[in-house]
Design a protein around this motif. Structure first.
Motif, PDB file in Angstrom:
ATOM      1  N   THR A 130      41.394  17.854  27.102  1.00 37.95           N
ATOM      2  CA  THR A 130      40.408  17.587  28.152  1.00 37.95           C
ATOM      3  C   THR A 130      40.267  18.801  29.077  1.00 37.95           C
ATOM      4  OG1 THR A 130      41.162  15.316  28.087  1.00 37.95           O
ATOM      5  CG2 THR A 130      39.740  15.927  29.925  1.00 37.95           C
ATOM      6  N   ARG A 131      41.417  19.363  29.474  1.00 41.85           N
ATOM      7  CA  ARG A 131      41.356  20.518  30.391  1.00 41.85           C
ATOM      8  C   ARG A 131      40.790  21.739  29.667  1.00 41.85           C
ATOM      9  NH1 ARG A 131      42.694  18.488  35.636  1.00 41.85           N
ATOM     10  NH2 ARG A 131      43.735  16.568  35.062  1.00 41.85           N
ATOM     11  N   ARG A 156      45.950  15.050  24.183  1.00 41.92           N
ATOM     12  CA  ARG A 156      44.563  14.837  24.578  1.00 41.92           C
ATOM     13  C   ARG A 156      44.322  15.318  26.000  1.00 41.92           C
ATOM     14  NH1 ARG A 156      42.583  11.134  20.428  1.00 41.92           N
ATOM     15  NH2 ARG A 156      44.526  11.186  19.271  1.00 41.92           N
ATOM     16  N   THR A 157      45.344  15.130  26.827  1.00 40.72           N
ATOM     17  CA  THR A 157      45.244  15.611  28.198  1.00 40.72           C
ATOM     18  C   THR A 157      44.958  17.110  28.204  1.00 40.72           C
ATOM     19  OG1 THR A 157      46.873  13.959  28.801  1.00 40.72           O
ATOM     20  CG2 THR A 157      46.522  15.705  30.381  1.00 40.72           C
ATOM     21  N   TRP A 200      55.926  17.724  32.638  1.00 42.86           N
ATOM     22  CA  TRP A 200      56.505  16.631  31.892  1.00 42.86           C
ATOM     23  C   TRP A 200      55.686  16.381  30.661  1.00 42.86           C
ATOM     24  CZ3 TRP A 200      54.198  12.109  34.866  1.00 42.86           C
ATOM     25  CH2 TRP A 200      54.206  12.305  36.239  1.00 42.86           C
ATOM     26  N   GLU A 201      56.358  15.739  29.743  1.00 39.45           N
ATOM     27  CA  GLU A 201      55.645  15.333  28.553  1.00 39.45           C
ATOM     28  C   GLU A 201      54.833  14.101  28.902  1.00 39.45           C
ATOM     29  OE1 GLU A 201      58.155  14.477  25.200  1.00 39.45           O
ATOM     30  OE2 GLU A 201      59.304  16.254  25.742  1.00 39.45           O
ATOM     31  N   TYR A 202      53.588  14.092  28.494  1.00 38.96           N
ATOM     32  CA  TYR A 202      52.794  12.881  28.625  1.00 38.96           C
ATOM     33  C   TYR A 202      52.664  12.266  27.256  1.00 38.96           C
ATOM     34  CZ  TYR A 202      51.197  13.757  33.328  1.00 38.96           C
ATOM     35  OH  TYR A 202      51.147  13.932  34.662  1.00 38.96           O
ATOM     36  N   PRO A 203      52.756  10.939  27.196  1.00 42.10           N
ATOM     37  CA  PRO A 203      52.612  10.335  25.865  1.00 42.10           C
ATOM     38  C   PRO A 203      51.245  10.659  25.252  1.00 42.10           C
ATOM     39  CG  PRO A 203      52.771   8.649  27.579  1.00 42.10           C
ATOM     40  CD  PRO A 203      53.051   9.954  28.225  1.00 42.10           C
ATOM     41  N   ALA A 204      50.194  10.616  26.073  1.00 36.97           N
ATOM     42  CA  ALA A 204      48.869  10.941  25.536  1.00 36.97           C
ATOM     43  C   ALA A 204      48.567  12.409  25.795  1.00 36.97           C
ATOM     44  CB  ALA A 204      47.814  10.043  26.159  1.00 36.97           C
ATOM     45  N   LYS A 217      60.127  11.924  36.042  1.00 38.29           N
ATOM     46  CA  LYS A 217      58.770  11.580  36.445  1.00 38.29           C
ATOM     47  C   LYS A 217      58.794  10.731  37.707  1.00 38.29           C
ATOM     48  CE  LYS A 217      56.972  11.518  31.820  1.00 38.29           C
ATOM     49  NZ  LYS A 217      56.601  10.699  30.690  1.00 38.29           N
ATOM     50  N   GLU A 244      39.801   7.384  25.808  1.00 42.46           N
ATOM     51  CA  GLU A 244      40.741   8.412  25.368  1.00 42.46           C
ATOM     52  C   GLU A 244      42.133   7.824  25.129  1.00 42.46           C
ATOM     53  OE1 GLU A 244      40.366  12.096  27.769  1.00 42.46           O
ATOM     54  OE2 GLU A 244      42.554  11.987  27.792  1.00 42.46           O
ATOM     55  N   ALA A 270      44.372   7.385  21.769  1.00 48.61           N
ATOM     56  CA  ALA A 270      45.683   8.021  21.678  1.00 48.61           C
ATOM     57  C   ALA A 270      46.741   7.011  21.259  1.00 48.61           C
ATOM     58  CB  ALA A 270      46.059   8.649  23.016  1.00 48.61           C
ATOM     59  N   ASP A 330      45.716  12.569  34.931  1.00 46.07           N
ATOM     60  CA  ASP A 330      46.835  12.506  33.990  1.00 46.07           C
ATOM     61  C   ASP A 330      47.756  11.339  34.306  1.00 46.07           C
ATOM     62  OD1 ASP A 330      45.801  14.825  32.908  1.00 46.07           O
ATOM     63  OD2 ASP A 330      46.903  16.061  34.321  1.00 46.07           O
ATOM     64  N   GLU A 387      47.005  14.937  42.573  1.00 42.56           N
ATOM     65  CA  GLU A 387      45.700  15.574  42.436  1.00 42.56           C
ATOM     66  C   GLU A 387      44.659  14.530  42.850  1.00 42.56           C
ATOM     67  OE1 GLU A 387      45.056  18.327  38.889  1.00 42.56           O
ATOM     68  OE2 GLU A 387      43.619  16.747  38.512  1.00 42.56           O
ATOM     69  N   TRP A 394      52.195  21.052  33.147  1.00 45.75           N
ATOM     70  CA  TRP A 394      52.350  19.704  33.692  1.00 45.75           C
ATOM     71  C   TRP A 394      53.798  19.422  34.071  1.00 45.75           C
ATOM     72  CZ3 TRP A 394      48.278  20.912  30.684  1.00 45.75           C
ATOM     73  CH2 TRP A 394      47.046  20.329  30.967  1.00 45.75           C
ATOM     74  N   LYS A 450      44.765  22.134  37.556  1.00 44.40           N
ATOM     75  CA  LYS A 450      45.424  22.086  36.244  1.00 44.40           C
ATOM     76  C   LYS A 450      44.747  23.060  35.274  1.00 44.40           C
ATOM     77  CE  LYS A 450      48.605  18.838  36.517  1.00 44.40           C
ATOM     78  NZ  LYS A 450      48.117  17.499  36.843  1.00 44.40           N
ATOM     79  N   TYR A 487      48.145   4.012  29.401  1.00 46.67           N
ATOM     80  CA  TYR A 487      48.902   4.245  28.174  1.00 46.67           C
ATOM     81  C   TYR A 487      50.131   3.332  28.131  1.00 46.67           C
ATOM     82  CZ  TYR A 487      51.072   6.724  24.300  1.00 46.67           C
ATOM     83  OH  TYR A 487      51.624   7.035  23.094  1.00 46.67           O
TER      84      TYR A 487
END
Lengths: 238, 323
Positions: free
Chosen positions: A202-203, A198-199, A191-195, B156, B178, B182, B213, B166, A189, A163, B220
């Protein structure tokens, strides 16, 4: 009177998309040519030499990827944006392999498409290969081998997660451009991640650690407050 | 050489033929029978093992044994298939039914925002007042967001089956911190407090091997649900501990609880319980969550009560990375 608005070629087999996007882009100051299949798109590329092509991936007669492959095979470096139907990661990887300058997942906000068009056109150097079609990218001491999925810094191989490598790839192919976290999420990614934001952070922290890049005084990746990130080092492609 | 090859082909074909198999299977039994008749006519019984047994009977028993063995070898799969066919039909019927149910629910989930969108478009074209037009366009955008969210979650789910996971070490406590942060930054959760309890004595948590992720999506979703289905006076707690083989994370709340009859169904795709009617969401969150946990060789369970003391606990177990 000669029309000096940039010419866009929009290829999408769905009339509801072509019919609504074309007037929108015309209002934004472009001249838009629409076609509904891949073979016609290829014809128009050769006959009209547009400033940019927008290709839907799934089209009758010839899909968008094949069109792009043929354009590139003819050593035509016309900037291209692929509209992908599904957010599959393989598809995104492929989009890069076929030499797309950017890609957008359906459904998208037309303003987002407009922003990408403008960014791609700003980056494009007429007649020259764009960074998106280069296999090796280098900036200062950093070298990214896109085919081998490897990066090295000061001659040492970097240990990066896939990633983080993809994030680096996206940033390096869009240098000096403020890339929002949402856009990175969508591009890397899929897709949209809700968090998600921040994801991404992190990367980015992982990348900065690996590159020994100080966020306060960045050589490579700059944080644009409340906006996103920008790759500030000049990038060369081979 | 060519002849040799064709001879080999011939032998293989012969061996694979059904008739050959039947003959070979039955042959020991037949020979045993022949031996019994033959021996009884010509030979005196001889002592075999501890008791006296006719050699002919011994041959017959041996023949029966060999026939059974060969039968199991040649026709075992077939008979198993024959017995299993009933089960297969049952499974197929269930799959068919769940597919139909999924389509019915999907139809329902699409219908509502689409109706909203249609009405908003009509309002937009029939009214000339700016305020009304603005409201109509807001409504259209809202309906569109719902559809987009549904589509994104469907994608998804589909992608989870297709793309490789991964597999890297993930620090679960850091991830939980985290995610908690969030979720708390959501506009609807600004006033809410989430208690995060992570046991750190005597040693820190071992990492879990997985997709960071996707795992963040698991916690979440659970946490967002906990906030969604509790009032601001209720408590929400996230606790994590490690038992040597797995990391156990519990997301608990003392909200309204889930009706017992609904508990087995809440992980189904697009299932909406009574609590979830009228709340925002794609109806796919828990299905996605469970799928991700299973892909990590973990387990997801739920306990809930509606009578005092009421509340809900979701438990995620994730195996720790082996050294």
């Amino acid at each position: 009177m000669k029309d000096d608005r940039p010419l866009l070629l929009l290829a999408d087999d769905d009339p509801s998309i072509a019919d609504t996007l074309a007037p929108f882009l015309e209002r934004a100051g472009f001249h838009v040519l629409t076609v509904s299949d891949g073979a016609a798109a290829l014809d128009k590329v050769h006959s009209h030499r547009p400033a940019l092509v927008i290709l839907d991936v799934l089209m009758p007669r010839m899909d968008g990827r094949e069109v792009l492959r043929r354009i590139r095979r003819g050593n035509l470096w016309i900037p291209a944006i692929l509209l992908t139907q599904v957010g599959e990661s393989s598809e995104r990887a492929l989009a890069l392999e076929e030499g797309a300058d950017d890609y957008l997942n359906k459904p998208f906000d037309p303003h987002e498409l407009l922003a990408r068009i403008r960014a791609v056109l700003r980056r494009a150097r007429p007649g020259e290969r764009s960074l998106s079609t280069s296999w090796t990218l280098s900036a200062l001491d950093l070298i990214l081998d896109r085919k081998a999925r490897r990066a090295s810094h000061k001659g040492e191989a970097l240990d990066l997660t896939p990633k983080a490598l993809a994030v680096l790839e996206y940033l390096m192919t869009h240098p000096d451009e403020c890339v929002s976290r949402e856009r990175l999420l969508e591009a890397v990614w899929g897709w949209e991640y809700p968090a998600g934001t921040r994801t991404v952070d992190t990367r980015m922290a992982e990348l900065r650690r690996a590159l020994d890049d100080d966020p306060e005084n960045p050589r490579y990746i700059e944080t644009v407050p409340a906006e996103g990130y920008r790759f500030v080092a000049p990038v060369k492609g081979e | 050489m060519k002849q040799l090859v064709s001879l080999r082909d011939f032998l293989i074909k012969l061996f694979n033929a059904r008739l050959t198999r039947i003959i070979v299977t039955a042959l020991p039994l037949f020979l045993g029978l022949l031996a019994t008749i033959y021996v009884q006519n010509f030979l005196e019984p001889v002592p075999i093992l501890a008791f006296r047994m006719d050699i002919g009977i011994a041959a017959l028993l041996f023949g029966i044994f060999l026939t059974l063995l060969l039968g199991a070898y040649f026709f075992g799969d077939e008979s198993r298939g024959w017995f299993a066919r009933g089960d297969m039909d049952e499974v197929r019927r269930e799959m068919e039914e769940s597919r139909r149910q999924f389509i019915r629910r999907l139809d329902h989930e699409i219908k509502n925002p689409l109706t909203g969108l249609q009405a908003a478009l009509v309002n937009m074209s029939e009214t000339s007042a700016d305020a009304d037009r603005h409201r109509a366009s807001e409504n259209a955008r809202h309906a569109l967001d719902r559809l987009k969210r549904l589509l994104a979650d469907l994608r998804k789910l589909a992608e989870l089956e297709e793309r490789p996971l991964e597999r890297l070490p993930v620090d679960i406590p850091a991830l939980l911190e985290e995610v908690t942060e969030a979720v708390q930054s959501l506009p609807a959760a600004q006033e809410r407090k989430i208690n995060l309890l992570i046991s750190r004595v005597p040693w820190p948590f071992p990492p879990v091997t997985g997709d960071r992720d996707l795992l963040s999506l698991v916690f979440y979703n659970l946490l967002e649900n906990a906030l969604k289905f509790t009032a601001s006076a209720d408590s929400v707690e996230v606790r994590a501990l490690e038992d040597g083989r797995a990391i156990v994370v519990e997301v608990a709340d003392n909200g309204m609880g889930i009706p017992p009859a609904e508990l087995p169904k809440i992980f189904e795709e697009l299932y909406r319980g009574v609590n979830a009617r009228g709340t925002e969401g794609s109806g796919l969150g828990l299905a996605l969550t469970r799928r991700i946990v299973i892909l990590h060789d973990g387990a997801l369970e739920v306990r809930s009560r509606q009578d005092d003391p009421r509340g809900t606990v979701f438990t995620v177990r994730l195996p720790v990375a082996r050294k």
